[in-house]
Scaffold this active site. Sequence first.
Site, PDB file in Angstrom:
ATOM      1  N   SER A 159      51.640 -23.595   5.258  1.00  0.00           N
ATOM      2  CA  SER A 159      50.587 -23.838   4.090  1.00  0.00           C
ATOM      3  C   SER A 159      50.875 -24.396   3.040  1.00  0.00           C
ATOM      4  CB  SER A 159      50.350 -22.082   3.898  1.00  0.00           C
ATOM      5  OG  SER A 159      49.697 -22.045   2.722  1.00  0.00           O
ATOM      6  N   TYR A 179      53.896 -14.101   1.720  1.00  0.00           N
ATOM      7  CA  TYR A 179      53.244 -15.080   2.417  1.00  0.00           C
ATOM      8  C   TYR A 179      53.918 -16.590   2.191  1.00  0.00           C
ATOM      9  CZ  TYR A 179      49.472 -17.910   4.555  1.00  0.00           C
ATOM     10  OH  TYR A 179      48.739 -18.925   5.181  1.00  0.00           O
TER      11      TYR A 179
END
Length: 295
Positions: free
Chosen positions: A141, A154
């Site tokens: 990401s 995350y």
Amino acid sequence: MSDLSGKIAIITGAASGIGLAGVEVFVAAGAKVIAGDVQDEKGKALETRFGSDKVRFTHCDVTDMGQLEALMQSAVDAFGGLDILWNNAGHGGTPTGVEDLDLEGYDTTMNLLLKQVFAGTKFAVPHMKARGAGSVINTSSISAVCAGYAPITYSVAKKGVAHFSKLAAGELAKYKIRVNSILPGFIATSIFGASLGLSREQADQMAEMVAQNGGKMQPIGRVGRGNDIAEMAAFLASDAAGFITGGEFLVDGGMTVGPVHSWNEEAAGPLLEALGLTPEQAEQMRLAQASGSQS
């Protein structure tokens, strides 16, 4: 389009979002695909849609090591081997920050986003060695390289995914197994709604809202689609990428090139913000100064 003719692939998180786009792109490119997911109804619909000679659905909770190892074997049982593994399954992780960290949520996030990437790769290696080569693709990401795009747990997990991919690329190169990571930007999927605790149906609907309203956040002027990430994955999986391993590939519409003022001339830069001026006010001051100098 990349050529995956004769390749056998596994995609996790394959029933929706980026993973679903991956199934579509990989099949169109000529691959046979094992689609792993916990969404049984959507997964079985993939088999019906493409035919079991091209796509097989396998129920797989990637945090269950037994199910994950069995998923790798299912490619051999169904199609005769394994050439490509795309570790893509994930969710938004626990939303808590450092001070109020939910330790149980931390473990859940790390197990789903990071541990399963380690384990999935481990379980795939023997099958790829038997084929003489392979390609592992891991979904990271932009939150791995920039703050402010996702919760801390995350983001740290996705940083781990990217770095793991680089380290694993070094270890596995002797087997001609390539390992790369993709760092998606703002992609219109159900992950945003799911992170808010919405039902899967509501989260799917929110994905379309994101697609319609999020374009102004990035230079390219539109939100990413699952297909944007899937096309990069297909390239990395193909023989055309045979000299590429250990890479981190941003697919983010330019979102990480810099702050808004670096690509949007209508946005105020840091100096104007510090002065409390809009770009229009600054331009008026410049014109007034120029006019005064000429008089």
